[in-house]
Design an enzyme around this catalytic site. Structure first.
Site, PDB file in Angstrom:
ATOM      1  N   ARG A 224       4.412   5.203  18.495  1.00 55.65           N
ATOM      2  CA  ARG A 224       3.693   5.162  17.206  1.00 55.65           C
ATOM      3  C   ARG A 224       2.428   6.003  17.273  1.00 55.65           C
ATOM      4  O   ARG A 224       2.062   6.683  16.317  1.00 55.65           O
ATOM      5  CB  ARG A 224       3.313   3.720  16.842  1.00 55.65           C
ATOM      6  CG  ARG A 224       4.462   2.899  16.337  1.00 55.65           C
ATOM      7  CD  ARG A 224       3.967   1.518  15.916  1.00 55.65           C
ATOM      8  NE  ARG A 224       3.643   1.446  14.506  1.00 55.65           N
ATOM      9  CZ  ARG A 224       3.075   0.373  13.946  1.00 55.65           C
ATOM     10  NH1 ARG A 224       2.737  -0.663  14.675  1.00 55.65           N
ATOM     11  NH2 ARG A 224       2.834   0.367  12.653  1.00 55.65           N
TER      12      ARG A 224
ATOM     13  N   ASP B 204      -9.788   2.973   2.219  1.00 55.15           N
ATOM     14  CA  ASP B 204      -9.842   2.274   3.520  1.00 55.15           C
ATOM     15  C   ASP B 204     -10.519   3.114   4.599  1.00 55.15           C
ATOM     16  O   ASP B 204     -11.419   2.649   5.295  1.00 55.15           O
ATOM     17  CB  ASP B 204      -8.431   1.909   3.987  1.00 55.15           C
ATOM     18  CG  ASP B 204      -7.838   0.759   3.187  1.00 55.15           C
ATOM     19  OD1 ASP B 204      -8.603  -0.120   2.763  1.00 55.15           O
ATOM     20  OD2 ASP B 204      -6.602   0.738   2.999  1.00 55.15           O
TER      21      ASP B 204
ATOM     22  N   LYS C 280       0.796  -1.237   0.000  1.00 59.10           N
ATOM     23  CA  LYS C 280       0.000   0.000   0.000  1.00 59.10           C
ATOM     24  C   LYS C 280       0.827   1.284   0.000  1.00 59.10           C
ATOM     25  O   LYS C 280       0.371   2.313  -0.485  1.00 59.10           O
ATOM     26  CB  LYS C 280      -0.949   0.014   1.204  1.00 59.10           C
ATOM     27  CG  LYS C 280      -2.093  -0.969   1.078  1.00 59.10           C
ATOM     28  CD  LYS C 280      -3.064  -0.828   2.228  1.00 59.10           C
ATOM     29  CE  LYS C 280      -4.159  -1.875   2.097  1.00 59.10           C
ATOM     30  NZ  LYS C 280      -5.213  -1.691   3.101  1.00 59.10           N
TER      31      LYS C 280
HETATM   32  P1  ATR Z   1      -2.306  -2.925  10.287  1.00 58.06           P
HETATM   33  O1  ATR Z   1      -1.772  -2.384   8.997  1.00 58.06           O
HETATM   34  O2  ATR Z   1      -3.304  -4.019  10.121  1.00 58.06           O
HETATM   35  O3  ATR Z   1      -2.796  -1.853  11.197  1.00 58.06           O
HETATM   36  P2  ATR Z   1       0.169  -3.110  11.772  1.00 58.06           P
HETATM   37  O4  ATR Z   1       0.717  -1.914  11.118  1.00 58.06           O
HETATM   38  O5  ATR Z   1       1.060  -4.294  12.011  1.00 58.06           O
HETATM   39  O6  ATR Z   1      -1.067  -3.695  10.971  1.00 58.06           O
HETATM   40  O7  ATR Z   1      -0.499  -2.663  13.163  1.00 58.06           O
HETATM   41  C1  ATR Z   1      -1.043  -3.553  14.069  1.00 58.06           C
HETATM   42  C2  ATR Z   1      -1.578  -2.772  15.263  1.00 58.06           C
HETATM   43  O8  ATR Z   1      -2.081  -3.700  16.228  1.00 58.06           O
HETATM   44  C3  ATR Z   1      -0.505  -1.969  15.985  1.00 58.06           C
HETATM   45  O9  ATR Z   1      -1.091  -0.811  16.537  1.00 58.06           O
HETATM   46  C4  ATR Z   1      -0.062  -2.937  17.072  1.00 58.06           C
HETATM   47  O10 ATR Z   1       0.545  -2.314  18.182  1.00 58.06           O
HETATM   48  P3  ATR Z   1       2.129  -1.959  18.169  1.00 58.06           P
HETATM   49  O11 ATR Z   1       2.270  -0.682  17.373  1.00 58.06           O
HETATM   50  O12 ATR Z   1       2.475  -1.785  19.593  1.00 58.06           O
HETATM   51  O13 ATR Z   1       2.814  -3.134  17.514  1.00 58.06           O
HETATM   52  C5  ATR Z   1      -1.369  -3.530  17.459  1.00 58.06           C
HETATM   53  N1  ATR Z   1      -1.252  -4.836  18.120  1.00 58.06           N
HETATM   54  C6  ATR Z   1      -0.944  -6.034  17.544  1.00 58.06           C
HETATM   55  N2  ATR Z   1      -0.939  -7.004  18.483  1.00 58.06           N
HETATM   56  C7  ATR Z   1      -1.264  -6.420  19.665  1.00 58.06           C
HETATM   57  C8  ATR Z   1      -1.435  -6.888  21.003  1.00 58.06           C
HETATM   58  N3  ATR Z   1      -1.282  -8.188  21.300  1.00 58.06           N
HETATM   59  N4  ATR Z   1      -1.768  -5.996  21.962  1.00 58.06           N
HETATM   60  C9  ATR Z   1      -1.940  -4.685  21.659  1.00 58.06           C
HETATM   61  N5  ATR Z   1      -1.802  -4.170  20.420  1.00 58.06           N
HETATM   62  C10 ATR Z   1      -1.457  -5.022  19.435  1.00 58.06           C
END
Ligand code: ATR
Length: 288
Positions: free
Chosen positions: A160, A108, A72
C-alpha cells in the site's frame, strides 16, 4: 441557542456512523459566534442510500455538506464538478451546493498542513516520515508532496505504501518520495535526521491507548510529532514525544482545520478556529 428561521441555511454531515461526530458542535459554535444564519446537522447515510442522499442536497437546497467515512470516494460519481485538490486525491470531504452544480473539495490534507503551521512548523523543505497508507495518510501526502523535501511513507502492509508513493511520483513528478515497511529497523534508520513524524495509522486510538507506533527510544528533541489520532487527545506517542523534548501536534487540530476550511468554502467568512476547537473539546469531554 441557535435561532432557526425559514431562511436558515442548512449544512450537513453525511456518513455512517455519525452519532459521535464532533462536527455539528464545531460548526454550530462557529456559526453562532459569527452570527451567521446557518445550522449544521448530521445524517446517518448507509452506503446504499448515498445516491439518494446526494440528490437530496440539490432537492432540499442543503447549502454545504461534509462527507465522511465510508463515502469519501464513492460520493465523487454523484457530483458535477471537482476542485483540483479533490480530483488529484480522489477523495471528497466537502460539497458546496452552487444551485446548478454540486462541487466537491477535500480539506483533509490541507487541514493537516494548517495544523502543522498553527504549531509554528512549516513543512516546506523538510524531511517528513508518515506512518500509514490509508485514506488519512493519502490525503496528507497529497497536501504535503508539493512542499516537503523528502517524504517517507512507512506502512505495515508494504504494497500500500509503494502504491501511494508511485502515485505521488506520477502526479507531482515528486522524486523525494520513498516507501518502506513500518518496522523498528526502518524507523531507527530513517528517524535520526527526520524533521516531522506523522502518525496516520490508528495505532494508539481508544481503546488501545497503551499502543504506540514508534518506541520512545527512537524519538528525539529535533522532531515535530503529529498524531492524527485525537481520542485520546494526548496519545502515548505524543506523551513520549513530549518527554524527549519534541514538539507535538494533536489530531484535534487537524479535525478543526479541515472543518475550518470547509466552513470557509461554505460561508466565505474566516473560520473562528479557537471557538471551533473549544466546542470540539467540550463535546469530546461530554463523550468521556
Ligand atoms: P484511514 O482512512 O483512517 O487511514 P484505513 O484506510 O483503514 O483508515 O488505514 C488505516 C491505516 O492504519 C493503514 O495504514 C493500516 O495499515 P495496513 O495498510 O497495513 O492495514 C494502519 N494500521 C491499522 N492498524 C495498525 C496496526 N495495528 N499496526 C500498524 N498499522 C496499522
Amino acid at each position: 441557542m441557535i435561532k432557526v428561521s425559514g431562511g436558515t441555511k442548512v449544512c450537513a454531515l453525511i456518513g455512517c456512523p455519525v452519532e459521535h461526530s464532533l462536527s455539528p458542535a464545531m460548526h454550530n459554535a462557529a456559526f453562532q459566534h459569527l452570527g451567521l444564519d446557518y445550522i449544521y446537522v448530521a445524517f446517518n447515510v448507509p452506503p446504499e442510500r448515498l445516491g439518494d442522499a446526494v440528490l437530496g442536497i440539490k432537492g432540499l437546497g442543503i447549502y454545504g455538506v461534509n462527507v465522511t467515512m465510508p463515502h469519501k470516494i464513492n460520493v465523487i460519481k454523484y457530483l458535477d464538478e471537482l476542485d483540483e485538490g479533490a480530483r488529484l486525491a480522489g477523495s471528497v470531504n466537502t460539497i458546496l451546493n452552487r444551485g446548478e452544480k454540486l462541487v466537491g473539495y477535500t480539506t483533509d490534507g490541507l487541514g493537516a498542513l494548517r495544523a502543522l503551521r498553527h504549531a509554528g512548523v512549516d513543512p516546506a523543505g523538510r524531511k517528513v516520515v508518515i506512518l500509514g497508507a490509508g485514506g488519512a495518510s493519502r490525503a496528507i501526502c497529497f497536501a504535503l508532496a508539493n512542499h516537503v523535501r523528502e517524504l517517507i511513507i512507512l506502512n505495515r502492509t508494504l504494497e500500500r505504501a509503494v502504491k501511494l508513493a508511485d502515485e505521488l511520483r506520477r502526479v507531482f513528478s515528486f522524486v523525494g518520495v520513498r516507501a518502506g515497511l513500518l518496522s523498528e529497523n526502518v524507523l531507527e534508520d530513517v528517524l535520526k535526521d527526520t524533521d516531522i513524524l506523522i502518525n496516520a495509522t490508528s495505532v494508539g486510538m481508544k481503546p488501545n491507548i497503551n499502543e504506540t507506533p514508534v518506541k520512545r527510544e527512537l524519538l528525539h528533541g529535533n522532531l515535530t510529532v503529529f498524531d492524527i489520532v485525537y481520542e485520546p487527545l494526548e496519545t502515548r506517542l505524543l506523551k513520549e514525544a513530549k518527554s524527549v523534548g519534541a514538539r507535538t501536534v494533536d489530531g484535534l487540530w487537524m479535525l478543526v482545520y479541515q472543518g475550518a476550511l470547509s466552513f470557509e468554502i461554505w460561508t466565505g467568512a474566516k473560520a473562528p478556529v479557537e471557538v471551533m476547537r473549544e466546542a470540539a473539546l467540550k463535546r469530546l469531554g461530554e463523550k468521556e
